[in-house]
Motif scaffolding. Sequence first.
Motif, short mmCIF file in Angstrom:
data_model
loop_
_atom_site.label_atom_id
_atom_site.label_comp_id
_atom_site.label_asym_id
_atom_site.label_seq_id
_atom_site.Cartn_x
_atom_site.Cartn_y
_atom_site.Cartn_z
N LYS A 129 0.85 -1.19 0.08
CA LYS A 129 0.17 -0.09 -0.03
C LYS A 129 0.72 1.37 0.08
CE LYS A 129 -3.83 2.37 2.36
NZ LYS A 129 -4.05 2.83 3.68
N LEU A 130 1.93 1.24 0.92
CA LEU A 130 2.82 2.56 0.87
C LEU A 130 3.45 2.60 -0.58
CD1 LEU A 130 4.14 1.88 4.56
CD2 LEU A 130 2.78 3.81 3.74
N LEU A 131 4.01 1.42 -0.93
CA LEU A 131 4.65 1.59 -2.40
C LEU A 131 3.66 2.22 -3.35
CD1 LEU A 131 7.45 0.92 -3.69
CD2 LEU A 131 6.31 -1.41 -4.25
N GLY A 132 2.57 1.59 -3.44
CA GLY A 132 1.67 2.45 -4.25
C GLY A 132 1.49 3.85 -4.12
N GLU A 133 1.44 4.24 -2.91
CA GLU A 133 1.25 5.74 -2.57
C GLU A 133 2.43 6.34 -3.27
OE1 GLU A 133 0.38 5.75 1.58
OE2 GLU A 133 -1.77 5.11 1.29
N LYS A 134 3.73 5.80 -2.84
CA LYS A 134 4.90 6.42 -3.07
C LYS A 134 5.20 6.51 -4.67
CE LYS A 134 8.93 8.02 -1.99
NZ LYS A 134 9.33 9.26 -1.19
N CYS A 135 4.59 5.55 -5.34
CA CYS A 135 4.86 5.35 -7.01
C CYS A 135 3.98 6.54 -7.28
CB CYS A 135 4.32 4.02 -7.44
SG CYS A 135 5.73 2.93 -7.20
N LYS A 136 2.84 6.81 -6.92
CA LYS A 136 1.82 7.95 -7.20
C LYS A 136 2.55 9.09 -7.10
CE LYS A 136 -2.84 9.60 -6.83
NZ LYS A 136 -4.14 9.55 -5.95
N GLU A 137 3.08 9.24 -6.02
CA GLU A 137 3.77 10.70 -5.81
C GLU A 137 5.14 10.76 -6.53
OE1 GLU A 137 7.02 11.62 -2.26
OE2 GLU A 137 5.07 11.02 -1.40
N LEU A 138 5.80 9.70 -6.97
CA LEU A 138 7.13 9.81 -7.63
C LEU A 138 6.64 9.86 -9.38
CD1 LEU A 138 9.29 6.89 -6.29
CD2 LEU A 138 9.64 9.24 -6.16
N ALA A 139 5.50 9.71 -9.54
CA ALA A 139 4.98 9.65 -10.90
C ALA A 139 5.09 11.07 -11.56
CB ALA A 139 3.74 8.95 -11.16
N SER A 140 4.92 12.25 -10.77
CA SER A 140 4.93 13.50 -11.07
C SER A 140 6.33 14.02 -10.76
CB SER A 140 3.76 14.16 -10.29
OG SER A 140 4.06 14.17 -9.03
N ALA A 141 7.41 13.23 -10.17
CA ALA A 141 8.59 13.87 -10.20
C ALA A 141 9.70 13.62 -11.33
CB ALA A 141 9.30 13.24 -8.87
N PRO A 142 10.28 14.61 -11.27
CA PRO A 142 11.46 14.51 -12.61
C PRO A 142 12.17 13.36 -12.47
CG PRO A 142 11.71 16.34 -11.53
CD PRO A 142 10.75 15.93 -10.72
N GLU A 143 12.58 13.11 -11.32
CA GLU A 143 13.53 12.05 -11.53
C GLU A 143 12.92 10.51 -11.84
OE1 GLU A 143 12.73 14.08 -8.93
OE2 GLU A 143 12.63 13.00 -6.97
N ALA A 144 11.47 10.53 -11.94
CA ALA A 144 11.01 9.32 -12.25
C ALA A 144 11.14 9.14 -14.04
CB ALA A 144 9.45 9.35 -11.88
N ARG A 145 11.62 10.30 -14.40
CA ARG A 145 11.97 10.08 -15.87
C ARG A 145 10.74 9.86 -16.74
NH1 ARG A 145 17.90 9.53 -16.69
NH2 ARG A 145 18.62 10.29 -14.97
N GLY A 146 9.52 10.27 -16.44
CA GLY A 146 8.35 9.86 -17.17
C GLY A 146 7.52 8.88 -16.98
N PHE A 147 8.18 7.83 -16.24
CA PHE A 147 7.30 6.63 -15.80
C PHE A 147 6.06 6.86 -15.07
CE2 PHE A 147 11.26 5.08 -16.92
CZ PHE A 147 11.33 3.65 -17.02
N ASP A 148 4.98 6.23 -15.52
CA ASP A 148 3.83 6.62 -14.75
C ASP A 148 3.57 5.91 -13.63
OD1 ASP A 148 2.73 4.25 -15.43
OD2 ASP A 148 1.54 5.21 -16.91
N LYS A 149 2.59 5.81 -12.74
CA LYS A 149 2.15 5.16 -11.50
C LYS A 149 2.39 3.58 -11.78
CE LYS A 149 -0.77 3.77 -7.92
NZ LYS A 149 -2.32 4.16 -7.25
N ARG A 150 1.68 3.06 -12.85
CA ARG A 150 1.60 1.64 -13.01
C ARG A 150 2.94 1.07 -13.62
NH1 ARG A 150 -3.38 3.68 -14.55
NH2 ARG A 150 -5.15 2.63 -13.43
#
Length: 190
Positions: A129-150
């Motif tokens: 659950k925490l990982l899902g929330e973190k991925c949602k947050e990271l998806a909008s961060a530049p360091e995620a390099r355009g990867f979306d939550k899924r």
Amino acid sequence: MRTSIGAADSGTNNRAKLKPKRIDLYDLDTVVKQVVDNPEWYRSLPHRVKANRMAIKMARGGCNDNGIERADALRLKFNDWKRTHYSLPDYSDDLFVVSDLLQEAADELTDQAQNSTDPNQTWGAVFWKLLGEKCKELASAPEARGFDKRQLLGLASELAEECKIWFSPSFDADQELRRLQDTIRAKEGR
């Protein structure tokens, strides 16, 4: 002893189509004999077990079947995406950076998950659950390099398959996978 049984109304007008039926002790006796003589007809279907390291780790960590199925589907979709994009320039660097980012997040989230559960309880479901929330947050961060939550969750699930992310204290996942596969083969008679 006689009782009248009507059809349940399922939202359609089935009740008008079905006539009430009378069941007597002879009918009931026939049904009971069928059940006793053929118990395999009434057993639950066997639970289909996912036989991969990620699923084994998630199950050991206390994740429910829906979470495991979702993680596996996201992992497979991510791998399909990776096959079509990996050959493009810059994607291998992006993949390395984002994998590192997810492993760093997993390290922090593992502590959070462990600290939020009873020491004698599994913490994998909380971690997922925490990982899902973190991925949602990271998806909008530049360091995620355009990867979306899924895609991030799919990559995290692949990292779990590679034994780089855990949903429980570590164990020999390959040995557990072999044991599970042997059990499945024995049940199937192979």
